[in-house]
Scaffold this motif. Structure first.
Motif, PDB file in Angstrom:
ATOM      1  N   VAL A  90       0.855  -1.185   0.000  1.00  0.00           N
ATOM      2  CA  VAL A  90       0.000   0.000   0.000  1.00  0.00           C
ATOM      3  C   VAL A  90       0.890   1.235   0.000  1.00  0.00           C
ATOM      4  CG1 VAL A  90      -1.821   1.257   1.201  1.00  0.00           C
ATOM      5  CG2 VAL A  90      -1.766  -1.240   1.313  1.00  0.00           C
ATOM      6  N   LYS A  91       0.766   2.058  -1.024  1.00  0.00           N
ATOM      7  CA  LYS A  91       1.533   3.301  -1.089  1.00  0.00           C
ATOM      8  C   LYS A  91       0.751   4.386  -0.341  1.00  0.00           C
ATOM      9  CE  LYS A  91       4.008   2.294  -5.381  1.00  0.00           C
ATOM     10  NZ  LYS A  91       5.232   2.008  -4.621  1.00  0.00           N
ATOM     11  N   ILE A  92       1.392   5.000   0.659  1.00  0.00           N
ATOM     12  CA  ILE A  92       0.765   6.017   1.487  1.00  0.00           C
ATOM     13  C   ILE A  92       1.031   7.389   0.895  1.00  0.00           C
ATOM     14  CG2 ILE A  92       0.538   6.928   3.812  1.00  0.00           C
ATOM     15  CD1 ILE A  92      -0.153   3.935   3.517  1.00  0.00           C
ATOM     16  N   PRO A  93      -0.001   8.108   0.447  1.00  0.00           N
ATOM     17  CA  PRO A  93       0.228   9.444  -0.131  1.00  0.00           C
ATOM     18  C   PRO A  93       0.762  10.410   0.919  1.00  0.00           C
ATOM     19  CG  PRO A  93      -1.990   8.622  -0.642  1.00  0.00           C
ATOM     20  CD  PRO A  93      -1.419   7.722   0.409  1.00  0.00           C
ATOM     21  N   LYS A  94       1.586  11.331   0.490  1.00  0.00           N
ATOM     22  CA  LYS A  94       2.147  12.332   1.388  1.00  0.00           C
ATOM     23  C   LYS A  94       1.037  13.225   1.943  1.00  0.00           C
ATOM     24  CE  LYS A  94       6.069  15.537   1.482  1.00  0.00           C
ATOM     25  NZ  LYS A  94       7.147  16.142   0.664  1.00  0.00           N
ATOM     26  N   GLY A  95       1.005  13.377   3.263  1.00  0.00           N
ATOM     27  CA  GLY A  95       0.011  14.252   3.889  1.00  0.00           C
ATOM     28  C   GLY A  95      -1.361  13.642   4.022  1.00  0.00           C
ATOM     29  N   VAL A  96      -1.492  12.309   3.939  1.00  0.00           N
ATOM     30  CA  VAL A  96      -2.807  11.665   4.007  1.00  0.00           C
ATOM     31  C   VAL A  96      -3.425  11.892   5.389  1.00  0.00           C
ATOM     32  CG1 VAL A  96      -1.964   9.418   4.809  1.00  0.00           C
ATOM     33  CG2 VAL A  96      -4.025   9.544   3.411  1.00  0.00           C
ATOM     34  N   ALA A  97      -4.750  12.038   5.422  1.00  0.00           N
ATOM     35  CA  ALA A  97      -5.452  12.322   6.678  1.00  0.00           C
ATOM     36  C   ALA A  97      -5.966  11.041   7.315  1.00  0.00           C
ATOM     37  CB  ALA A  97      -6.611  13.285   6.427  1.00  0.00           C
TER      38      ALA A  97
END
Length: 318
Positions: A173-180
């Motif tokens: 799972v790639k975690i987007p930068k700044g995810v809430a």
């Protein structure tokens, strides 16, 4: 186990979208297969909660379910068969029973077969095999629901994590930068396999951001409390302060007070499509564990000529 999505999540039919999300996240955390290896009941609760959340989080699907147009799995409910019976009896209906169609049985049998084929569900395609009277079906794979805890810094800076699947495999799972916190990611084609050559389903991963012992996120800003010594507060100093991108040097102004805030522009969270937030540093003066005689004597002498009362907002000379 009930197939009513409201009962599966333990919420009322009038529950808000936020209440539905909180209920799903609670069940997903309690029943995740990683926490209960080999527990079939927990895995079933986890999957049922995921399916219920997938239906109820979509306002259009939820409204159609409430009206009885689709069932709990999102499939179209069959229409009243009297419609097809009436249609079959029309004089100009080519499927109307008669001598030419004796091989098909009566009209109700014909439309019962029609309904059976229609009930194939979302994503199914029906194709007649060449030269034969049978039918083959292609079915899209089932969607999968997962819950994933994400370390604070991975959520702020982006990263990549792996989920251990119930069958023993892994899903990156790639975690987007700044995810809430509470974001649900859609991984196309990472769900269950299709049938008869159909496309695989998708995987939906709901993220839960774990707290950090130092950093707090407030919108796109990062806030920390920075302890400083008494002499750094009095004389001013350059000290090291942590940021989500690594430590930096900050200047403590001469005569700093506890609660005073320093701001580092652009050192906060940088989410896609938004400017980076700031980092706010709240200063906290920390006294030594023991006040020795020398410090006490100095403060007594200093206080006699420089007494002040911060509670009154002014300075009073002795």
């Amino acid at each position: 186990m009930s197939d009513n999505p409201y009962e599966v999540l333990g919420v009322d039919k009038t529950a808000s979208a936020d209440e539905i999300k909180k209920a799903y996240r609670r069940i997903a955390k309690q029943s995740h297969p990683d926490l209960h290896p080999g527990d079939g009941a927990a895995e079933a609760r986890f999957k049922a909660a995921g399916a219920a959340f997938e239906l109820l989080k979509d306002p259009e699907k939820r409204a159609r379910f409430d009206r009885g147009e689709i069932d709990a799995s999102g499939q179209e409910r069959p229409q009243d068969r009297t419609f097809y019976r009436d249609f079959a009896e029309q004089q100009d209906n080519p499927y109307r029973r008669g001598p030419r169609y004796e091989g098909f049985g009566d009209a109700e049998d014909i439309f019962a077969e029609f309904l059976r084929r229609q009930a194939g569900g979302h994503g199914q395609e029906q194709g007649r095999e060449q030269g034969r009277g049978s039918y083959s079906f292609r079915s899209r794979g089932a969607d999968a629901q997962y819950a994933l805890e994400v370390p604070f810094l991975d959520a702020a800076n982006g990263g990549s994590l792996r989920i251990t699947l119930p069958g023993g495999g892994n899903l990156e799972v790639k975690i987007p930068k700044g995810v809430a916190d509470g974001t649900t990611l859609r991984l196309r084609g990472k769900g269950g396999p299709g049938h008869g050559g159909g496309a695989p389903g998708d995987a939906y991963v709901t993220l839960s951001i774990t707290p950090h012992p130092v950093f707090r996120r407030e919108g796109d800003d990062i806030a920390i409390s920075l302890p400083i010594t008494l002499y750094e507060a009095v004389l001013g100093a350059k000290v090291e302060a942590p940021t989500i991108a690594g430590p930096v040097k900050v200047t403590i102004p001469r005569g700093a007070s506890s609660g005073q805030t320093l701001r580092l522009r652009g050192r906060g969270v940088k989410a896609a499509g938004r400017p980076a937030g700031d980092q706010r540093i709240e200063l906290q003066i920390v006294m030594p564990k023991e006040v020795d005689d020398e410090l006490a004597a100095f403060m007594e002498r200093w206080g006699k000529t420089h007494a002040y009362d911060p509670r009154k907002g002014g300075r009073t000379r002795a």
